[in-house]
Design an enzyme around this catalytic site. Structure first.
Site, PDB file in Angstrom:
ATOM      1  N   LYS A  17       0.856  -1.187   0.000  1.00 14.22           N
ATOM      2  CA  LYS A  17       0.000   0.000   0.000  1.00 14.22           C
ATOM      3  C   LYS A  17       0.891   1.235   0.000  1.00 14.22           C
ATOM      4  O   LYS A  17       2.050   1.216   0.428  1.00 14.22           O
ATOM      5  CB  LYS A  17      -0.946   0.034   1.202  1.00 14.22           C
ATOM      6  N   PRO A 100      10.071  -4.668   1.633  1.00 10.66           N
ATOM      7  CA  PRO A 100      11.052  -4.486   2.700  1.00 10.66           C
ATOM      8  C   PRO A 100      10.381  -4.278   4.052  1.00 10.66           C
ATOM      9  O   PRO A 100       9.317  -3.666   4.147  1.00 10.66           O
ATOM     10  CB  PRO A 100      11.811  -3.231   2.269  1.00 10.66           C
ATOM     11  N   GLY A 102       9.984  -2.488   7.581  1.00 15.53           N
ATOM     12  CA  GLY A 102      10.228  -1.104   7.980  1.00 15.53           C
ATOM     13  C   GLY A 102      10.238  -0.152   6.814  1.00 15.53           C
ATOM     14  O   GLY A 102      10.904   0.882   6.851  1.00 15.53           O
ATOM     15  N   GLY A 103       9.460  -0.476   5.765  1.00 18.80           N
ATOM     16  CA  GLY A 103       9.471   0.339   4.568  1.00 18.80           C
ATOM     17  C   GLY A 103       8.282   1.269   4.409  1.00 18.80           C
ATOM     18  O   GLY A 103       8.256   2.088   3.498  1.00 18.80           O
ATOM     19  N   LEU A 105       5.284   0.263   3.556  1.00 20.72           N
ATOM     20  CA  LEU A 105       4.429  -0.277   2.507  1.00 20.72           C
ATOM     21  C   LEU A 105       3.377  -1.239   3.050  1.00 20.72           C
ATOM     22  O   LEU A 105       2.597  -1.804   2.278  1.00 20.72           O
ATOM     23  CB  LEU A 105       5.279  -0.997   1.454  1.00 20.72           C
ATOM     24  N   GLY A 107       3.788  -4.191   4.516  1.00 22.16           N
ATOM     25  CA  GLY A 107       4.034  -5.588   4.185  1.00 22.16           C
ATOM     26  C   GLY A 107       3.548  -6.570   5.231  1.00 22.16           C
ATOM     27  O   GLY A 107       2.850  -7.539   4.912  1.00 22.16           O
ATOM     28  N   SER A 110      -0.252  -6.507   5.417  1.00 22.97           N
ATOM     29  CA  SER A 110      -0.836  -7.148   4.240  1.00 22.97           C
ATOM     30  C   SER A 110      -0.700  -8.661   4.332  1.00 22.97           C
ATOM     31  O   SER A 110      -1.640  -9.410   4.004  1.00 22.97           O
ATOM     32  CB  SER A 110      -0.156  -6.623   2.979  1.00 22.97           C
ATOM     33  N   ASP A 142      -3.145  -1.109  10.494  1.00 21.26           N
ATOM     34  CA  ASP A 142      -3.193  -1.133   9.031  1.00 21.26           C
ATOM     35  C   ASP A 142      -3.814  -2.404   8.473  1.00 21.26           C
ATOM     36  O   ASP A 142      -4.081  -2.476   7.264  1.00 21.26           O
ATOM     37  CB  ASP A 142      -1.783  -0.988   8.448  1.00 21.26           C
TER      38      ASP A 142
END
Length: 288
Positions: A17, A100, A102-103, A105, A107, A110, A142
Site C-alpha cells: 500500500k 522491505p 520497515g518500509g 508499505l 508488508g 498485508s 493497518d
C-alpha cells in the site's frame, strides 16, 4: 490458485500500500496518534502459499530474520482465526517476501490480512469481511484496510475506513536500504501532531498536487538516507514518503516515465515500479 470449494492449497498476493497523503491531527490519551490518510494498493507485493494441514499446526517458512513465530503477524493471524473459529485445522504457509521490512508499505499487515482471508477460505469458515477486519485490528491498525480490500480514506489510528476511488497512475517506489522505526518517528518531539483536520471531500478535491505527509520532515531529520532518496527521486518527479518510511514514491503519468526513472536508479537503492489499484489484488484473486 485452486478456487474450488474443496481447495487444499491457495497461492495469494499480499499487496503493498501507499499512503497517498497522511496528516496527524491529534494524540490520544493512550499515546496513539489520530490520523487522516488515503490508502491505495499496488500491483506488487508478497505472496503467501497456504497448504491445508489436518493436525492444527501452523508452520511458516522461511523464518524472517530476527522475528520469532510468536511475533510474526502471519502466525498470529492464523492462531487468532483458529481461536475465534474453534477450527482444528492448520496450515503450512510459505512466504515469498518482496516488500522491505520497515518500509512503510504495509508488508506485515498485508501478509496478516492475506493469512486471515486465505485461511478463512481454506478452512471454509465463511467469516464476513467485517468480522475478519475486527480480528485484523487486533493485530495492527493497518490490517483492516487490507482485509476490506478497497482504497480508502482512513481516520482514527487508520481503522475508520471509507472506500474511495483514486487515480490509478504508475508509481516508482524507492527503498534507501534502511529500516525506519515507526515508534521513533511517532515519539519524536519535533513531529507535527496538530494539523487541522479536513474532510474527505476536501482532500479528494485538492487531489495529488496538494497531498503531503506530516511524518516526512521528522523522518528527513532522523534518517539522512531517506532524505537523500527523497531528494534524488524529487529531482525527477514530485516525491513523497509513504507512512513513516523508509520507502519514498513518485507518481508518474505513464509506464514509460516510470521506466526512465528506474533506468537511472543508483546502485545503492532498490526500487520497483507498480500501478496503483483501488481494488486489492487479494480480493480479485478470491472473488470477494
Amino acid at each position: 490458485m485452486n478456487d474450488s470449494a474443496t481447495a487444499t492449497e491457495l497461492t495469494l498476493p499480499a499487496p503493498a500500500k501507499l499512503n497517498r497523503m497522511l496528516q496527524i491531527v491529534g494524540r490520544r490519551a493512550d499515546g496513539y496518534h489520530e490520523l487522516q490518510t488515503l490508502f491505495q494498493f499496488l500491483d506488487h507485493g508478497d505472496t503467501l502459499q497456504l497448504c491445508l494441514r489436518d493436525d492444527g499446526e501452523i508452520r511458516l517458512t522461511p523464518a524472517l530474520p530476527g522475528v520469532p513465530d510468536s511475533d510474526n503477524l502471519i502466525v498470529r493471524a492464523a492462531r487468532l482465526l483458529q481461536a475465534e473459529s474453534g477450527c482444528r485445522l492448520g496450515a503450512d504457509i510459505h512466504l515469498t517476501k518482496r516488500l522491505p521490512m520497515g518500509g512503510g508499505l504495509g508488508g506485515g499487515s498485508s501478509d496478516a490480512a492475506t493469512a486471515l482471508l486465505g485461511l478463512d477460505r481454506l478452512w471454509r469458515l465463511d467469516f464476513s469481511l467485517e468480522r475478519l477486519a475486527e480480528l485484523g485490528l487486533r493485530l495492527g491498525a493497518d490490517v483492516p484496510v487490507f482485509v476490506r480490500g478497497q482504497a480508502a480514506w482512513a481516520e482514527g489510528v487508520g481503522e475508520r475506513l471509507t472506500p474511495v476511488a483514486l487515480d490509478t497512475p504508475w508509481f516508482v517506489v524507492v527503498h534507501p536500504g534502511i529500516e525506519v522505526a515507526t515508534a521513533a518517528v511517532f515519539g519524536a518531539a519535533q513531529l507535527t501532531r496538530d494539523t487541522a483536520p479536513i474532510t474527505m471531500a476536501r482532500a479528494l478535491q485538492g487531489g495529488a498536487p496538494s497531498w503531503s505527509n506530516d511524518c516526512e520532515p521528522t523522518v528527513r531529520s532522523l534518517y539522512p538516507q531517506v532524505a537523500e532518496a527523497l531528494d534524488w527521486l524529487g529531482c525527477r518527479a514530485p516525491a513523497m514518503l509513504t507512512g513513516t518510511g523508509a520507502c519514498v514514491f513518485a507518481r508518474l503519468d505513464s509506464q514509460t516515465k516510470a521506466r526512465h526513472i528506474m533506468a537511472e536508479l543508483p546502485s545503492h537503492y532498490t526500487a520497483f515500479m507498480a500501478r496503483g489499484l483501488n481494488l486489492s489484488p487479494l480480493h480479485a484473486a478470491l472473488g470477494r
